[in-house]
Enzyme design. Structure first.
Site, PDB file in Angstrom:
ATOM      1  CG  ASP A   1      -5.300  -1.711   0.181  1.00 47.79           C
ATOM      2  OD1 ASP A   1      -4.660  -2.769   0.025  1.00 47.79           O
ATOM      3  OD2 ASP A   1      -5.125  -0.948   1.161  1.00 47.79           O
TER       4      ASP A   1
ATOM      5  CD  GLU B   1      -1.597   1.255   3.238  1.00 48.35           C
ATOM      6  OE1 GLU B   1      -0.849   1.963   3.941  1.00 48.35           O
ATOM      7  OE2 GLU B   1      -2.470   0.514   3.724  1.00 48.35           O
TER       8      GLU B   1
END
Length: 386
Positions: free
Chosen positions: A125, A59
């Protein structure tokens, strides 16, 4: 002759617009400069120094790519991409989704310290933001290799990190492994699916038709999981029952969910579903107004907030959402709170990221269009210095 002059201007890093203003090669962004100096290693690794393992998560690499693109900092973009590919994706992002966590391994007696992948499961994500950053870098920097890699990575995400859920449709899973407790239950994360990113992937990859279904399921995950106005960190979807509270996280809204309000606040005004998304979280805005800061934790089953306020990153994250509601004084108060707390104590990795997104947006470093494309300031005009 005009075409020759235009090309020369592009090579120099700016073009003249019809108004006579100049497109900047880059814009001053002190927060990005600070992030590079304090959180990014020389070889392109975003480090969470608060952890004993000095971890890097996929991320962080993904967000770093986005910020480098917004800053028109292609050398740093390439540095981040190379490190990510070599260390998280076994040397090839076109073949392997990146491992989500890398860092210092626990040393065994008599063995030297070593570094490497700590958890090989991927995180959707991060992967969505990496694919998005690559596609947007290809468009903005006119580089086909970025576009090609982003396209292939998006196809890998479809194959390994999405699934067809009854009555919900094709849906983004948090990762390939560990998010389906039983055959009739799926564990989802609303903060993983920014509608800007999902919209852009659906628009940019028309031959990958599943992205249109994923955009709709992502919208539902956002607006149908916050009946009391607070997005949960995690949510369960059960066959025949729909969305249900997640027992493992006690249905709380905290460090994951804070991003949901950030993504909502940075949507373009003419984006489909924007009004519905903004309206969903109005109780959060009222709570911030009443207490002067966003709560650190909320029980989404009752809407009851905990006693502790969120940190500087929380204030930076909610400020664009408050501004999108037209509550500009309240938004400015959260900007000032975030800046004040940052002066008192250095921000950690995650708070820095939230601040770069939230404050960078309000400072005019970037915006999103309704089709999900990012418009960095260097493509238009630089914001006035703070």
């Amino acid at each position: 002759m005009a075409r020759v002059m235009w090309w020369r201007a592009m090579v120099m890093g700016f073009v003249l617009t019809t108004s006579g203003a100049a497109m900047a090669s880059s814009c001053a962004w002190p927060d990005w400069d600070h992030f590079r100096q304090t959180t990014l290693s020389k070889d392109g690794r975003v480090i969470d120094a608060s952890t004993p393992e000095q971890v890097t998560v996929s991320e962080g690499q993904a967000y770093g790519l986005f910020f480098a693109l917004v800053a028109n900092d292609r050398p740093t973009f390439d540095l981040l991409l190379t490190w990510t590919q070599n260390n998280l994706a076994q040397g090839d992002l076109s073949q392997h989704l990146p491992a989500w966590q890398w860092g210092r391994r626990a040393a065994k007696p008599g063995e030297p310290e070593s570094w490497g992948v700590l958890d090989s499961n991927s995180a959707s994500d991060a992967d969505l933001w990496i694919a998005y950053a690559l596609l947007e870098a290809g468009r903005l920097w006119h580089e086909r290799s970025y576009t090609a890699l982003g396209t292939v990575l998006a196809r890998e995400i479809l194959a390994k990190e999405t699934t067809a859920i009854p009555d919900l449709g094709r849906t983004v899973m948090p990762g390939p492994v560990g998010f389906q407790p039983d055959k009739d239950t799926w564990r989802l994360n609303p903060s993983y699916v920014p509608l800007q990113v999902m919209t852009r992937l659906a628009q940019a990859l028309p031959t990958q038709t599943e992205w249109r279904s994923l955009l709709e399921s992502s919208r539902r995950v956002l607006v149908e999981t916050a009946p009391r106005g607070y997005s949960p960190d995690w949510i369960l979807y059960r066959r025949g029952k729909g969305f249900q509270p997640d027992e493992a996280s006690q249905a709380e809204s905290a460090y994951n969910a804070i991003r949901v309000y950030l993504w909502a606040g940075t949507m373009a005004p003419n984006t489909a579903s924007r009004d519905a998304v903004l309206a969903t979280f109005r109780p959060l805005a009222d709570d911030v107004a009443a207490r002067g800061a966003p709560p650190e934790r909320v029980d989404t089953r009752t809407g009851e907030a905990g006693k502790h306020d969120g940190n500087a990153g929380f204030s930076a994250a909610v400020a664009p959402y408050l501004a999108a509601l037209g509550r500009n004084d309240l938004a400015q108060a959260q900007v000032e709170r975030a800046r004040s707390l940052a002066r008192q104590s250095p921000l950690g990795y995650y708070s820095q990221v939230l601040a770069l997104f939230g404050l960078g947006y309000l400072d005019g470093q970037y915006r999103f269009d309704a089709d999900g494309t990012v418009v960095p300031a260097w493509k238009t005009s630089c914001p006035a210095p703070r």
